[in-house]
Motif scaffolding. Structure first.
Motif, PDB file in Angstrom:
ATOM      1  N   UNK A 185       0.834  -1.210   0.000  1.00  0.00           N
ATOM      2  CA  UNK A 185       0.000   0.000   0.000  1.00  0.00           C
ATOM      3  C   UNK A 185       0.870   1.261   0.000  1.00  0.00           C
ATOM      4  N   UNK A 186       1.950   1.242   0.769  1.00  0.00           N
ATOM      5  CA  UNK A 186       2.842   2.405   0.785  1.00  0.00           C
ATOM      6  C   UNK A 186       3.474   2.629  -0.581  1.00  0.00           C
ATOM      7  N   UNK A 187       3.838   1.548  -1.254  1.00  0.00           N
ATOM      8  CA  UNK A 187       4.416   1.671  -2.597  1.00  0.00           C
ATOM      9  C   UNK A 187       3.388   2.248  -3.561  1.00  0.00           C
ATOM     10  N   UNK A 188       2.158   1.781  -3.474  1.00  0.00           N
ATOM     11  CA  UNK A 188       1.085   2.304  -4.333  1.00  0.00           C
ATOM     12  C   UNK A 188       0.879   3.795  -4.093  1.00  0.00           C
ATOM     13  N   UNK A 189       0.840   4.190  -2.839  1.00  0.00           N
ATOM     14  CA  UNK A 189       0.655   5.605  -2.502  1.00  0.00           C
ATOM     15  C   UNK A 189       1.838   6.423  -2.996  1.00  0.00           C
ATOM     16  N   UNK A 190       3.050   5.920  -2.804  1.00  0.00           N
ATOM     17  CA  UNK A 190       4.241   6.641  -3.258  1.00  0.00           C
ATOM     18  C   UNK A 190       4.219   6.821  -4.779  1.00  0.00           C
ATOM     19  N   UNK A 191       3.824   5.780  -5.509  1.00  0.00           N
ATOM     20  CA  UNK A 191       3.739   5.872  -6.970  1.00  0.00           C
ATOM     21  C   UNK A 191       2.673   6.880  -7.389  1.00  0.00           C
ATOM     22  N   UNK A 192       1.560   6.885  -6.693  1.00  0.00           N
ATOM     23  CA  UNK A 192       0.489   7.843  -6.991  1.00  0.00           C
ATOM     24  C   UNK A 192       0.947   9.272  -6.736  1.00  0.00           C
ATOM     25  N   UNK A 193       1.637   9.477  -5.634  1.00  0.00           N
ATOM     26  CA  UNK A 193       2.138  10.810  -5.311  1.00  0.00           C
ATOM     27  C   UNK A 193       3.135  11.266  -6.371  1.00  0.00           C
ATOM     28  N   UNK A 194       4.078  10.417  -6.741  1.00  0.00           N
ATOM     29  CA  UNK A 194       5.074  10.792  -7.754  1.00  0.00           C
ATOM     30  C   UNK A 194       4.417  11.098  -9.100  1.00  0.00           C
ATOM     31  N   UNK A 195       3.416  10.306  -9.470  1.00  0.00           N
ATOM     32  CA  UNK A 195       2.750  10.507 -10.755  1.00  0.00           C
ATOM     33  C   UNK A 195       1.937  11.797 -10.791  1.00  0.00           C
ATOM     34  N   UNK A 196       1.415  12.201  -9.645  1.00  0.00           N
ATOM     35  CA  UNK A 196       0.542  13.386  -9.608  1.00  0.00           C
ATOM     36  C   UNK A 196       1.150  14.549  -8.836  1.00  0.00           C
ATOM     37  N   UNK A 197       2.448  14.531  -8.653  1.00  0.00           N
ATOM     38  CA  UNK A 197       3.101  15.543  -7.834  1.00  0.00           C
ATOM     39  C   UNK A 197       2.899  16.954  -8.373  1.00  0.00           C
ATOM     40  N   UNK A 198       2.848  17.105  -9.689  1.00  0.00           N
ATOM     41  CA  UNK A 198       2.697  18.435 -10.271  1.00  0.00           C
ATOM     42  C   UNK A 198       1.232  18.863 -10.383  1.00  0.00           C
ATOM     43  N   UNK A 199       0.337  18.064  -9.835  1.00  0.00           N
ATOM     44  CA  UNK A 199      -1.092  18.324  -9.911  1.00  0.00           C
ATOM     45  C   UNK A 199      -1.637  18.531  -8.502  1.00  0.00           C
ATOM     46  N   UNK A 200      -2.835  19.089  -8.417  1.00  0.00           N
ATOM     47  CA  UNK A 200      -3.479  19.234  -7.106  1.00  0.00           C
ATOM     48  C   UNK A 200      -3.852  17.846  -6.614  1.00  0.00           C
ATOM     49  N   UNK A 201      -3.454  17.548  -5.398  1.00  0.00           N
ATOM     50  CA  UNK A 201      -3.690  16.230  -4.831  1.00  0.00           C
ATOM     51  C   UNK A 201      -4.115  16.411  -3.379  1.00  0.00           C
TER      52      UNK A 201
END
Length: 157
Positions: free
Chosen positions: A55-71
């Protein structure tokens, strides 16, 4: 507890594909029994156990993929099918900081990497790192790192 452990073992020994929902159900049962015996508050123990490495890996990947977007924290919680409150508690228990603070740290790391390229303007670096503006990035760097962007850019050359 023994019944839940046997069910988990049986699911893992079937040799076929493991359905993570089934495993998680029986793990929750195992945690519930452990809580009954230990007397620990169930929500605290469960929150800490919910943040598995996967789950932490999934969240980290999501954060990296959307880092330049509002999250938002709700976006991250939804990705795992959790409420924002439960996700925040579980994340903080696993990582040691709130999801928002972690996202800001990841943005700082990306901005510092981009700052090494003098070809990019500070506004471009800010927007590419997920900051709302150059001023927002400057305030964040000054607050978190205690340095100005120009000082940092000159230091990292």
């Amino acid at each position: 507890a023994t019944h839940a452990a046997h069910r988990i073992r049986a699911l893992l020994l079937t040799g076929g594909p493991v359905v993570s929902v089934s495993i998680e159900y029986w793990l929750d049962e195992l945690v519930a029994r452990t809580v009954d015996v230990s007397g620990a508050p169930a929500n605290k123990l469960q929150a800490g156990m919910w943040m598995t490495a996967r789950r932490l890996k999934l969240i980290d990947e999501l954060i990296e993929a959307r880092l330049d977007d509002k999250m938002t924290v709700q976006d991250l919680a939804t990705a795992l099918g959790l409420s924002a409150g439960f996700f925040s508690r579980a994340f903080k228990r696993a990582i040691g900081m709130s999801p928002h603070a972690y996202i800001v740290d990841r943005r700082i790391v990306r901005a510092r990497t981009l700052l090494r390229s003098r070809a990019l303007s500070l506004s471009t670096v800010a927007l590419s790192s997920g900051f709302a503006s150059h001023a927002h990035m400057t305030a964040t760097f000054r607050g978190r790192l205690g340095v100005t962007l120009s000082h940092l850019r000159n230091q990292e050359l």
